[in-house]
Design a protein around this motif. Structure first.
Motif, PDB file in Angstrom:
ATOM      1  N   LYS A   1      44.566  22.531  39.640  1.00  0.00           N
ATOM      2  CA  LYS A   1      43.154  22.835  39.881  1.00  0.00           C
ATOM      3  C   LYS A   1      42.311  21.561  39.900  1.00  0.00           C
ATOM      4  O   LYS A   1      41.428  21.411  40.740  1.00  0.00           O
ATOM      5  CB  LYS A   1      42.639  23.799  38.813  1.00  0.00           C
TER       6      LYS A   1
ATOM      7  N   ALA B   1      40.342  31.903  45.678  1.00  0.00           N
ATOM      8  CA  ALA B   1      40.900  33.113  45.081  1.00  0.00           C
ATOM      9  C   ALA B   1      42.426  33.123  45.187  1.00  0.00           C
ATOM     10  O   ALA B   1      43.129  33.473  44.228  1.00  0.00           O
ATOM     11  CB  ALA B   1      40.310  34.359  45.746  1.00  0.00           C
ATOM     12  N   LYS B   2      42.945  32.720  46.352  1.00  0.00           N
ATOM     13  CA  LYS B   2      44.392  32.653  46.534  1.00  0.00           C
ATOM     14  C   LYS B   2      45.011  31.619  45.604  1.00  0.00           C
ATOM     15  O   LYS B   2      46.065  31.853  45.012  1.00  0.00           O
ATOM     16  CB  LYS B   2      44.737  32.323  47.993  1.00  0.00           C
TER      17      LYS B   2
ATOM     18  N   GLN C   1      43.785  30.567  42.722  1.00  0.00           N
ATOM     19  CA  GLN C   1      43.722  31.070  41.351  1.00  0.00           C
ATOM     20  C   GLN C   1      44.796  32.115  41.102  1.00  0.00           C
ATOM     21  O   GLN C   1      45.433  32.122  40.057  1.00  0.00           O
ATOM     22  CB  GLN C   1      42.332  31.644  41.051  1.00  0.00           C
ATOM     23  N   ALA C   2      45.035  32.986  42.068  1.00  0.00           N
ATOM     24  CA  ALA C   2      46.076  34.011  41.917  1.00  0.00           C
ATOM     25  C   ALA C   2      47.456  33.359  41.779  1.00  0.00           C
ATOM     26  O   ALA C   2      48.273  33.775  40.948  1.00  0.00           O
ATOM     27  CB  ALA C   2      46.047  34.967  43.103  1.00  0.00           C
ATOM     28  N   ALA C   3      47.703  32.337  42.581  1.00  0.00           N
ATOM     29  CA  ALA C   3      48.982  31.632  42.501  1.00  0.00           C
ATOM     30  C   ALA C   3      49.139  30.926  41.159  1.00  0.00           C
ATOM     31  O   ALA C   3      50.206  30.971  40.537  1.00  0.00           O
ATOM     32  CB  ALA C   3      49.102  30.629  43.648  1.00  0.00           C
TER      33      ALA C   3
ATOM     34  N   ASP D   1      47.648  31.730  38.341  1.00  0.00           N
ATOM     35  CA  ASP D   1      47.817  32.765  37.316  1.00  0.00           C
ATOM     36  C   ASP D   1      49.273  33.235  37.261  1.00  0.00           C
ATOM     37  O   ASP D   1      49.818  33.465  36.181  1.00  0.00           O
ATOM     38  CB  ASP D   1      46.892  33.951  37.578  1.00  0.00           C
ATOM     39  N   LEU D   2      49.888  33.345  38.427  1.00  0.00           N
ATOM     40  CA  LEU D   2      51.283  33.755  38.489  1.00  0.00           C
ATOM     41  C   LEU D   2      52.182  32.697  37.849  1.00  0.00           C
ATOM     42  O   LEU D   2      53.109  33.016  37.107  1.00  0.00           O
ATOM     43  CB  LEU D   2      51.703  34.005  39.940  1.00  0.00           C
TER      44      LEU D   2
ATOM     45  N   LYS E   1      51.777  32.986  34.120  1.00  0.00           N
ATOM     46  CA  LYS E   1      52.362  34.222  33.614  1.00  0.00           C
ATOM     47  C   LYS E   1      53.888  34.163  33.598  1.00  0.00           C
ATOM     48  O   LYS E   1      54.518  34.652  32.659  1.00  0.00           O
ATOM     49  CB  LYS E   1      51.899  35.389  34.479  1.00  0.00           C
TER      50      LYS E   1
END
Length: 87
Positions: free
Chosen positions: A60, A74-75, A77-79, A81-82, A85
């Motif tokens: 980031k 958004a994409k 951040q989703a990546a 987050d994955l 996780k």
């Protein structure tokens, strides 16, 4: 590293340190091997998650100077987050 993330990382490190101290005590007390292994797995999971957080934060920061539109952010951040996780 963003202050919030640094604070979260410090908290996670303190938690892992506490868990390791607990494991040390378990070993000194001669606790069952399975109990020790269970706690070691919990520490490893926490450390793995911390590694994901640090890696995601680094990505980031590297991309902070880039001009990403809202959908791209958004994409990203989703990546990230994955990664956090699953790491």
């Amino acid at each position: 590293m963003v202050q919030t993330t640094a604070t979260q990382l410090k908290n996670r490190l303190r938690r892992a340190d506490g868990q390791l101290q607990g494991i040390l005590k378990m070993v000194e007390e001669g606790r069952d091997c399975q109990d020790v292994l269970t706690q070691l797995a919990a520490v490893r999971s926490g450390v793995d998650r911390m590694m994901g957080v640090v890696a995601a934060e680094n990505v980031k920061q590297c991309l902070a100077d880039s001009q990403l539109d809202t959908a791209q952010q958004a994409k990203l951040q989703a990546a990230l987050d994955l990664v956090v996780k699953t790491h």
